[in-house]
Design a protein around this motif. Structure first.
Motif, PDB file in Angstrom:
ATOM      1  N   THR A 109       0.849  -1.195   0.000  1.00 38.16           N
ATOM      2  CA  THR A 109       0.000   0.000   0.000  1.00 38.16           C
ATOM      3  C   THR A 109       0.887   1.247   0.000  1.00 38.16           C
ATOM      4  O   THR A 109       2.077   1.193   0.341  1.00 38.16           O
ATOM      5  N   VAL A 145      -0.605  -0.058  -4.224  1.00 43.45           N
ATOM      6  CA  VAL A 145      -2.071   0.015  -4.274  1.00 43.45           C
ATOM      7  C   VAL A 145      -2.594   0.790  -3.068  1.00 43.45           C
ATOM      8  O   VAL A 145      -1.910   0.970  -2.063  1.00 43.45           O
ATOM      9  N   ALA A 146      -3.828   1.234  -3.187  1.00 43.59           N
ATOM     10  CA  ALA A 146      -4.497   1.915  -2.083  1.00 43.59           C
ATOM     11  C   ALA A 146      -4.941   0.882  -1.055  1.00 43.59           C
ATOM     12  O   ALA A 146      -5.089  -0.300  -1.370  1.00 43.59           O
ATOM     13  N   ASN A 148      -7.791   0.606   0.067  1.00 44.11           N
ATOM     14  CA  ASN A 148      -9.165   0.211  -0.221  1.00 44.11           C
ATOM     15  C   ASN A 148      -9.412  -0.063  -1.705  1.00 44.11           C
ATOM     16  O   ASN A 148     -10.535   0.049  -2.181  1.00 44.11           O
ATOM     17  N   GLY A 149      -8.395  -0.404  -2.452  1.00 50.81           N
ATOM     18  CA  GLY A 149      -8.558  -0.678  -3.883  1.00 50.81           C
ATOM     19  C   GLY A 149      -7.236  -0.540  -4.612  1.00 50.81           C
ATOM     20  O   GLY A 149      -6.172  -0.541  -3.998  1.00 50.81           O
ATOM     21  N   LEU A 150      -7.313  -0.376  -5.920  1.00 52.85           N
ATOM     22  CA  LEU A 150      -6.093  -0.324  -6.721  1.00 52.85           C
ATOM     23  C   LEU A 150      -5.357   1.005  -6.639  1.00 52.85           C
ATOM     24  O   LEU A 150      -4.154   1.056  -6.834  1.00 52.85           O
ATOM     25  N   GLY A 151      -6.083   2.085  -6.390  1.00 53.48           N
ATOM     26  CA  GLY A 151      -5.448   3.394  -6.449  1.00 53.48           C
ATOM     27  C   GLY A 151      -5.297   3.814  -7.898  1.00 53.48           C
ATOM     28  O   GLY A 151      -5.909   3.235  -8.790  1.00 53.48           O
ATOM     29  N   VAL A 159      -5.653   3.076 -14.734  1.00 48.99           N
ATOM     30  CA  VAL A 159      -5.904   1.971 -13.806  1.00 48.99           C
ATOM     31  C   VAL A 159      -6.114   0.647 -14.544  1.00 48.99           C
ATOM     32  O   VAL A 159      -5.735  -0.406 -14.043  1.00 48.99           O
ATOM     33  N   GLU A 160      -6.663   0.680 -15.749  1.00 51.01           N
ATOM     34  CA  GLU A 160      -6.847  -0.566 -16.509  1.00 51.01           C
ATOM     35  C   GLU A 160      -5.495  -1.205 -16.818  1.00 51.01           C
ATOM     36  O   GLU A 160      -5.346  -2.429 -16.755  1.00 51.01           O
ATOM     37  N   ARG A 163      -4.287  -2.790 -13.622  1.00 54.77           N
ATOM     38  CA  ARG A 163      -5.025  -4.039 -13.404  1.00 54.77           C
ATOM     39  C   ARG A 163      -4.436  -5.161 -14.270  1.00 54.77           C
ATOM     40  O   ARG A 163      -4.229  -6.276 -13.807  1.00 54.77           O
ATOM     41  N   LEU A 172      -3.757 -10.274  -9.082  1.00 53.90           N
ATOM     42  CA  LEU A 172      -5.209 -10.196  -9.266  1.00 53.90           C
ATOM     43  C   LEU A 172      -5.677 -11.339 -10.154  1.00 53.90           C
ATOM     44  O   LEU A 172      -4.928 -11.817 -11.012  1.00 53.90           O
TER      45      LEU A 172
END
Length: 179
Positions: A109, A145-146, A148-151, A159-160, A163, A172
């Motif tokens: 994170t 990453v964040a 609470n998610g990818l950031g 972000v894609e 991912r 992932l």
């Protein structure tokens, strides 16, 4: 290459699942990478580096080979020399900590990287340092990453792209609609 003063930069590129990837390599090592329009990326890196361009495919061969192997899932650790000239001392410390401590298939994170780097940079500022990373992928800002998610992610398609890289590395699970 250690101890040399870079006076030229050689460029190379290769097609990747995230688009064309451009590399800029000085006598010291890889100084820049990025996805997108090769001529635009070259011009931007050439301007930022302030070096003369040279046509030297031998200089870019190792990094292009390693990037090709990474995308083909045959390489997990890059071992090409890096030229950190486009980073400040604080960016260098944070990005160096990331490069040295977050392996393939893992993530950290923003807060964890802030603590690991020992720079006193707050977690919210780590994202800015990741966004300014001149050597994405090799210096794996996609692995930050964040909580609470990818950031965010400023390279490729945002972000894609992050991912897709984290999926390639097995961090992932693949999306059902991917080829």
């Amino acid at each position: 290459m250690a101890g040399t003063v870079a006076s030229t930069v050689a460029f190379g590129s290769l097609p990747t699942p995230l688009g064309d990837m451009v590399v800029a390599v000085t006598e010291e090592g890889v100084a820049g990478t990025g996805w997108g329009d090769p001529s635009r990326l070259r011009a931007g890196l050439l301007d930022r580096l302030g070096l003369a361009e040279t046509d030297d495919p031998g200089r870019t061969a190792a990094v292009l080979d390693q990037l090709g192997d990474y995308y083909a899932e045959r390489l997990r650790v890059f071992d090409v020399p890096l030229d950190w000239r486009l980073t400040s001392p604080v960016q260098r410390r944070v990005l160096g900590t990331l490069y040295e401590t977050v392996p393939y298939g893992r993530a950290v994170t923003y807060g964890e990287l802030a603590a690991r780097s020992g720079t006193g940079v707050p977690a919210r500022a780590i994202g800015s340092i990741m966004g300014a990373n001149p050597i994405p992928l090799i210096v794996p800002c996609h692995r930050v990453v964040a909580g609470n998610g990818l950031g965010g992610f400023s390279a490729g398609e945002g972000v894609e792209s992050k991912r897709r890289l984290l999926t390639l590395e097995g961090y992932l699970q693949p999306m059902l609609d991917w080829d």
